[in-house]
Enzyme design. Structure first.
Site, PDB file in Angstrom:
ATOM      1  CE  LYS A 151      50.672  37.536  36.184  1.00 44.04           C
ATOM      2  NZ  LYS A 151      49.700  37.183  35.224  1.00 44.04           N
ATOM      3  CG  ASN A 168      38.166  19.632  44.310  1.00 44.91           C
ATOM      4  OD1 ASN A 168      38.551  19.487  45.458  1.00 44.91           O
ATOM      5  ND2 ASN A 168      38.952  19.487  43.252  1.00 44.91           N
ATOM      6  N   GLY A 169      34.466  22.041  44.986  1.00 40.61           N
ATOM      7  CA  GLY A 169      33.240  22.723  44.586  1.00 40.61           C
ATOM      8  C   GLY A 169      32.435  23.151  45.802  1.00 40.61           C
ATOM      9  CB  CYS A 210      39.661  21.971  46.511  1.00 32.66           C
ATOM     10  SG  CYS A 210      38.907  23.157  47.606  1.00 32.66           S
ATOM     11  CD1 TRP A 251      42.712  28.602  47.968  1.00 32.83           C
ATOM     12  CD2 TRP A 251      40.551  29.031  47.553  1.00 32.83           C
ATOM     13  NE1 TRP A 251      42.588  29.933  47.674  1.00 32.83           N
ATOM     14  CE2 TRP A 251      41.277  30.231  47.421  1.00 32.83           C
ATOM     15  CE3 TRP A 251      39.179  29.060  47.346  1.00 32.83           C
ATOM     16  CZ2 TRP A 251      40.677  31.436  47.081  1.00 32.83           C
ATOM     17  CZ3 TRP A 251      38.569  30.263  47.006  1.00 32.83           C
ATOM     18  CH2 TRP A 251      39.331  31.429  46.874  1.00 32.83           C
ATOM     19  CE  LYS A 301      48.212  28.165  36.470  1.00 33.40           C
ATOM     20  NZ  LYS A 301      48.660  29.488  35.987  1.00 33.40           N
ATOM     21  CD  GLU A 322      48.633  39.478  32.606  1.00 36.15           C
ATOM     22  OE1 GLU A 322      47.460  39.648  32.952  1.00 36.15           O
ATOM     23  OE2 GLU A 322      49.313  38.501  32.969  1.00 36.15           O
ATOM     24  CD  GLU A 363      47.937  37.235  39.267  1.00 33.76           C
ATOM     25  OE1 GLU A 363      47.006  36.456  39.063  1.00 33.76           O
ATOM     26  OE2 GLU A 363      48.880  37.362  38.443  1.00 33.76           O
ATOM     27  NE  ARG A 384      43.491  22.037  41.315  1.00 34.52           N
ATOM     28  CZ  ARG A 384      42.731  21.888  40.241  1.00 34.52           C
ATOM     29  NH1 ARG A 384      43.282  21.531  39.108  1.00 34.52           N
ATOM     30  NH2 ARG A 384      41.446  22.075  40.293  1.00 34.52           N
ATOM     31  CG  HIS A 443      39.473  62.082  32.166  1.00 36.45           C
ATOM     32  ND1 HIS A 443      38.615  63.115  31.901  1.00 36.45           N
ATOM     33  CD2 HIS A 443      40.188  61.870  31.037  1.00 36.45           C
ATOM     34  CE1 HIS A 443      38.786  63.496  30.636  1.00 36.45           C
ATOM     35  NE2 HIS A 443      39.734  62.757  30.099  1.00 36.45           N
TER      36      HIS A 443
HETATM   37  C1  F1P Z   1      41.820  32.609  35.056  1.00 32.74           C
HETATM   38  C2  F1P Z   1      42.688  33.155  36.199  1.00 32.74           C
HETATM   39  C3  F1P Z   1      44.164  33.217  35.821  1.00 32.74           C
HETATM   40  C4  F1P Z   1      44.999  33.637  37.034  1.00 32.74           C
HETATM   41  C5  F1P Z   1      44.732  32.767  38.270  1.00 32.74           C
HETATM   42  C6  F1P Z   1      43.259  32.630  38.515  1.00 32.74           C
HETATM   43  O1  F1P Z   1      42.123  31.277  34.831  1.00 32.74           O
HETATM   44  O2  F1P Z   1      42.217  34.435  36.526  1.00 32.74           O
HETATM   45  O3  F1P Z   1      44.354  34.121  34.797  1.00 32.74           O
HETATM   46  O4  F1P Z   1      46.371  33.562  36.724  1.00 32.74           O
HETATM   47  O5  F1P Z   1      45.347  31.564  38.121  1.00 32.74           O
HETATM   48  O6  F1P Z   1      42.522  32.285  37.326  1.00 32.74           O
HETATM   49  P1  F1P Z   1      41.950  30.539  33.440  1.00 32.74           P
HETATM   50  O7  F1P Z   1      40.490  30.594  33.087  1.00 32.74           O
HETATM   51  O8  F1P Z   1      42.801  31.227  32.445  1.00 32.74           O
HETATM   52  O9  F1P Z   1      42.410  29.131  33.736  1.00 32.74           O
END
Ligand code: F1P
Length: 610
Positions: free
Chosen positions: A487, A100-101, A2, A75, A605, A483, A490, A27, A506
């Site tokens: 990617k 937010n939260g 959010c 969100w 984000k 990683e 995601e 975000r 295994h």
């Molecule tokens: C951790 C994270 C990111 C991912 C996404 C959700 O965030 O898992 O690695 O790309 O945006 O959050 P942070 O702690 O590195 O900000």
């Protein structure tokens, strides 16, 4: 997740609020809304599910105007993605809030507020804030007092902004667990959950502390701590570049950020890495004393940042002679763990606001870690402010939800931490020289690797119709395989798993067929021959492989294997260099699939709720 924007000015603030929301789109969100107090002192509101552009179109059709206003991108957590659940939420026609939260005790508050006669028009926890404030306003005329009383009733995390039709000259904001930053203008002031939202209108910011409640008018800002005492918080000039929200000619932020990596890694090294190593003070003024005592490192992070921590464990144990554990923050915080003597707690985070990582840091302090260090990309963020030591990655604002340049600059910082801790723990001279030399060569190697973009774009065509994929690596390339898989899932929504290739027999070998592409990261290191045996195991089962390999590793393309040669690099920086082709592969697969690269579905984000 959010996003919050608020403004109080002489001018109409709707366009400022909308621009702020656009700048917070990265975000992740699923609905958006704006509310203002109009010239007649009435609350006006427009909300839409979907993109901010849909809200902007709705506002263009039915404009609202006002010089005090709040706006939000939501969100969904409590309640589905509907217009009724979108913020701002009202209590009668008097109070409007954005939040937010999560208010964890919202169910019991709802019952109490219903008993007081309040009617709920959404399924959200946020609506309880609006009603609770209005309830408090029955016994005080002051919006500040009402909010101060209301927040005492809330359990959980919140960053909230409240406006009141009968207090039109101010907005009141409260922070507990969810960041808020006040933007200072000339005869106008602003509030946002992220300074990026406000860069077009100001570069002067005050970061609220946990428990702060502030009253903001056009000309004044008064901040009160959780005990109600008025406090002064420092004013910071933003270091974020003005054009941080600009794609700079690239089709997506993610592609821009991938291509920025040579530059931002260079920035992260500059003035910190000398010809002989690093000065521990790059981690903070107290670092020389604290790092000298470290015998163990506990790394905590989430997502991509967790993968950089996993990579660092190989470096710290191999070169710096300190033991290291790495754990996902959401696991660490809910289990009993042991604190090793002289243990440094290292959190890694792009945003510095990830709820689980922040909670883990706070828990770590209670558990008695010797000191805390954060590797972080956002100055002034909660992790930076609450850690004893901080190393700022100089990646610049990262807008794409899928992290790229933050990851490689984190790795760069962690390799410098390896050098710093190695100084105190008998790092071999030749290892020291090797790491320093390799780090100096890193930006140029990253540039050389990006020259492979065209080849990788072609390769992506072979993945676009696949539903599954397997990424393999060994040693410090295992987290890079993880990683790479992260990617791909995601942004292209292709199921991707990563395995340490020694684990193939295994279980995962059972999955191999020609519909399951296998991506292998194969630098020329001491595990190369072992990795080659794993490659043969896949080949013998009819698997199709895509191998990212050092020129000298002697892999040959054939009917079942496509080899993409990378520049020769020292094995210590290979995890950083081999990340880039995997990022590019995911990007181009996503382009072919037509997914929303910068804002993939369901993701956020900055994960500010646990
Ligand atoms: C951790 C994270 C990111 C991912 C996404 C959700 O965030 O898992 O690695 O790309 O945006 O959050 P942070 O702690 O590195 O900000």
């Amino acid at each position: 997740m959010c996003g919050i924007v608020g403004a109080i000015a002489e001018r109409n603030v709707v366009s400022i609020l909308l621009e702020g929301l656009k700048r917070l789109e990265y975000r992740g969100y699923d609905s958006a809304g704006v509310a203002v107090l109009d010239a007649q002192g009435q609350l006006q509101r427009v909300r839409r599910t979907g993109k901010v552009q849909e809200l902007a179109d709705a506002l263009a059709d039915n404009p609202i105007k006002g010089s005090t206003g709040i706006a939000h991108t939501r969100w969904a957590t409590h309640g589905g993605v509907t217009e009724a659940n979108a913020h701002p939420h009202f209590s009668t026609a008097r109070v409007a809030v954005v939040h937010n939260g999560i208010i964890e005790n919202y169910q019991s508050l709802r019952e109490q507020l219903r008993a007081e006669g309040f009617h709920f028009s959404s399924d959200t926890d946020t609506e309880t804030i609006a009603h609770q404030v209005e309830l408090e306003l029955k016994s005080t005329d002051s919006l500040l007092t009402a909010v101060q009383r209301a927040v005492k009733k809330f359990h959980g995390a919140y960053g909230t902004v409240v406006i009141d039709q009968q207090n039109p000259d101010s907005m009141v904001v409260a922070r507990s667990g969810s960041p808020l930053v006040i933007g200072l203008g000339i005869d106008e002031n602003f509030i946002a959950s992220d300074q990026l939202a406000l860069l077009p209108v100001t570069r002067r910011f005050i970061f609220l502390e946990e428990g702060d409640v502030a009253r903001i008018s056009r000309t004044e800002v008064h901040i009160f701590d959780q005990d109600g005492n008025e406090v002064l918080r420092p004013v910071h000039d933003s270091e974020i570049e003005h054009d941080a929200g600009d794609k700079g000619g690239y089709r997506h932020y993610m592609l821009k950020e991938i291509h920025e990596q040579p530059t931002v890694v260079r920035n992260t090294l500059q003035d910190r890495l000398t010809q002989s190593g690093v000065d521990p003070r790059i981690f903070g003024a107290l670092a020389p004393d604290l790092l000298a005592k470290v015998k163990h490192v506990q790394i905590i992070a989430c997502g991509t940042s967790y993968h950089s921590g996993m990579t660092a464990r190989y470096w710290l144990e191999q070169y710096a002679n300190v033991s290291c554990n790495v754990e996902i923050a959401s696991e660490f915080r809910y289990r009993k763990s042991f604190v090793h003597p002289n243990s440094l707690l290292v959190t890694i985070s792009q945003s510095g606001e990830t709820a689980d990582t922040l909670a883990a840091l706070r828990l770590g302090k209670e558990l008695g870690y010797m000191a805390s260090l954060t590797i972080c990309n956002v100055p002034g963020s909660s992790l930076v402010r609450e850690s004893d030591l901080a190393f700022m990655t100089l990646a610049g604002a990262e807008i794409g939800v899928a992290s790229t340049k933050a990851f490689t600059t984190q790795l760069t910082g962690l390799l410098m931490l390896t050098l710093a801790l190695g100084q105190f723990n008998g790092m071999a001279d030749n290892d020291q020289q090797k790491i320093v030399g390799a780090l100096h060569s890193l930006p140029a190697k990253l540039e050389e690797t990006l020259a492979l973009t065209g080849n990788i774009e072609k390769l992506a065509e072979e993945f676009a119709d696949k539903h599954h994929s397997l990424f393999l690596g060994r040693g410090d390339q295992y987290p890079i395989a993880m990683e790479g898989a992260l990617k791909l899932k995601e942004i292209s929504y292709i199921h991707a798993e990563a395995y340490a290739s020694g684990e193939l027999k295994h279980g995962p070998l059972a999955l191999i067929d020609d519909e399951m592409p296998v991506i292998v990261v194969a630098p020329n290191n001491e595990l190369l021959e072992k990795l080659k045996s794993n490659v043969e195991e896949v080949r013998a089962r009819g698997g199709i492989m895509y191998v990212f390999a050092d020129k000298d590793a002697r892999f040959e393309s054939d009917a079942t294997m496509r080899v993409i040669n990378l520049p020769h690099v020292d094995s210590v920086i290979a995890p950083i260099v081999y990340t880039l082709p995997l990022q590019l592969l995911s990007y181009y697969v996503a382009i072919i699939k037509g997914t929303d690269v910068d804002q993939p579905r369901n993701l956020a984000k900055s994960v500010t709720v646990e």
